[in-house]
Enzyme design. Structure first.
Site, PDB file in Angstrom:
ATOM      1  N   TYR A 124       0.826  -1.206   0.000  1.00  0.00           N
ATOM      2  CA  TYR A 124       0.000   0.000   0.000  1.00  0.00           C
ATOM      3  C   TYR A 124       0.865   1.263   0.000  1.00  0.00           C
ATOM      4  CZ  TYR A 124      -4.407  -2.454   0.908  1.00  0.00           C
ATOM      5  OH  TYR A 124      -5.525  -3.244   0.819  1.00  0.00           O
ATOM      6  N   LYS A 175       5.312 -14.047   5.077  1.00  0.00           N
ATOM      7  CA  LYS A 175       5.658 -14.977   3.995  1.00  0.00           C
ATOM      8  C   LYS A 175       7.173 -14.887   3.785  1.00  0.00           C
ATOM      9  CE  LYS A 175       4.364 -17.926   0.748  1.00  0.00           C
ATOM     10  NZ  LYS A 175       3.715 -19.229   0.998  1.00  0.00           N
ATOM     11  N   ASP A 208      -0.255 -18.200   4.082  1.00  0.00           N
ATOM     12  CA  ASP A 208      -1.140 -19.172   3.420  1.00  0.00           C
ATOM     13  C   ASP A 208      -1.668 -20.183   4.431  1.00  0.00           C
ATOM     14  OD1 ASP A 208       1.485 -20.055   3.636  1.00  0.00           O
ATOM     15  OD2 ASP A 208       1.567 -21.020   1.677  1.00  0.00           O
ATOM     16  N   ASP A 232      -5.343  -7.045   5.263  1.00  0.00           N
ATOM     17  CA  ASP A 232      -6.565  -6.686   4.537  1.00  0.00           C
ATOM     18  C   ASP A 232      -7.333  -7.950   4.163  1.00  0.00           C
ATOM     19  OD1 ASP A 232      -8.380  -5.039   3.090  1.00  0.00           O
ATOM     20  OD2 ASP A 232      -7.316  -5.506   1.230  1.00  0.00           O
ATOM     21  N   ASP A 236     -10.960  -9.689   6.022  1.00  0.00           N
ATOM     22  CA  ASP A 236     -12.214 -10.001   5.312  1.00  0.00           C
ATOM     23  C   ASP A 236     -12.574 -11.467   5.511  1.00  0.00           C
ATOM     24  OD1 ASP A 236     -12.202  -7.395   4.237  1.00  0.00           O
ATOM     25  OD2 ASP A 236     -12.972  -8.097   2.313  1.00  0.00           O
TER      26      ASP A 236
END
Ligand code: IPM
Ligand code: MN
Length: 335
Positions: A124, A175, A208, A232, A236
């Protein structure tokens, strides 16, 4: 006198912010509301998605309730996303997204997790460019940014363990097996910060695997701290465990200001019909109350929301038929 800036924005933003402000007003704390503008509609009228006057009002109040804005997926000259602009203007580096079970069939039980999302860096950062037919986004991770979001996560974990009486666990999600440099730095900074919090257990997990575990056994997680885009996406995903985006609240927190917003967007498909679920916005208002030192009032609001759900007074997205206004009236009645 506590002043709260209200920014409805676009779509259902107007409906849910009106609802949240009504609930806040009903607490009888003598709060003052200052309405101000931002969003795509405002951009179309004025050429500015978030005018300086709005930013100044947020700064003067220190706290704002933000609804949602519609951001186009293609580049529109002169348009900037108001929420991203505020995160940047006020360095709102921490995005707190609690995921707590609700007393309805639509929610999984025994969940009390908090996603602490870094809110200013990562993908971002806004460093995207086109080189011929190659599009490149820079993923910016700094030691300073990683350290302060980790500190926020451990502080939140400490607070949580005081409330629950159980020792908290912070899971650092990254990650770093692939993004060795960027997430390597994030991971290292977070694990370093953990040393200042010996009473808190620290774990780490690849993003993941985390996405899978959130579906499989979310009740085994407590505080999750991660970088911007991963946070983000995971937030959700996590909202679906408790009824979906309609109920999920969030807080964008910095040193100078804090902006509270439901995780859902402007939902143009149902905007203006008066059927939007106001719970996400109302629970965001509860987070605002926590932030200004009104924790008891925040609990009052959360209990009123729970009582309303227990009475099976539910909006459309949770399988009911109650409209936004009636939801709000019932919640106020339950305060
Ligand atoms: C959120 C939203 C924003 C984000 C968008 C509207 C820029 O999805 O608050 O999660 O991606 O951060
Ligand atoms: Mn999002």
């Amino acid at each position: 006198m506590i002043r709260i800036c209200l920014i409805s924005g676009d779509g259902v933003g107007k409906e849910v912010i009106t609802a949240a402000a009504e609930v806040l007003a009903a607490l009888g704390l003598g709060l003052e509301f200052v309405e101000t503008h931002a969003g795509f509609e405002h951009f179309k009228q004025s050429g500015d998605a978030i005018p300086d006057a709005t930013l100044s009002t947020v700064e003067a109040c220190g706290v704002a309730l933000f609804g949602a804005t519609s951001s186009p997926s293609i580049k529109v000259e002169g348009y900037r996303s108001p929420i991203l602009a505020m995160r940047k203007a006020f360095d709102l580096y921490a995005n707190l997204r609690p995921v707590q079970s609700l007393p309805g069939k639509f929610s999984r039980p025994n969940l009390d997790l908090l996603i602490v999302r870094e809110n200013t860096e990562g993908l971002y950062a806004g460093h995207e460019r086109l080189e011929g037919d190659t599009a490149i986004a820079e993923r910016v991770i700094t030691r300073k940014g990683s350290t302060r979001i980790a500190k926020m996560a451990f502080e939140q974990a400490r607070r949580k363990s005081v409330v629950s009486g159980q020792s908290s666990v912070v899971t650092v999600v990254h990650k770093a097996n692939v993004l060795k440099v960027t997430d390597g730095l994030f991971r290292e900074s977070a694990l370093q910060m953990a040393k200042d919090y010996p009473e808190i257990t620290v774990k780490e997990m690849l993003v993941d695997a985390m996405a899978m575990r959130l579906v499989r056994d979310p009740e085994n997680f407590d505080v999750i701290v991660t970088t911007n885009l991963f946070g983000d996406i995971l937030s959700d995903e996590a909202s679906a465990l408790i009824g979906g985006l309609g109920v999920a609240p969030s807080a964008n927190v910095g040193e100078k200001a804090a902006v509270f917003e439901p995780v859902h967007g402007s939902a143009p498909n149902i905007a203006g019909q008066g059927v939007a679920n106001p719970i996400g916005a109302i629970l965001s208002a509860a987070m605002l109350l926590d932030h200004i030192g009104q924790g008891a009032q925040a609990d009052r609001v959360r209990q009123a929301v729970n009582a309303t759900i227990e009475q099976s007074v539910l909006p459309r997205d949770l399988g009911g038929k109650t409209n936004t206004q009636q939801m709000t009236r019932t919640i106020i009645g339950n305060l």
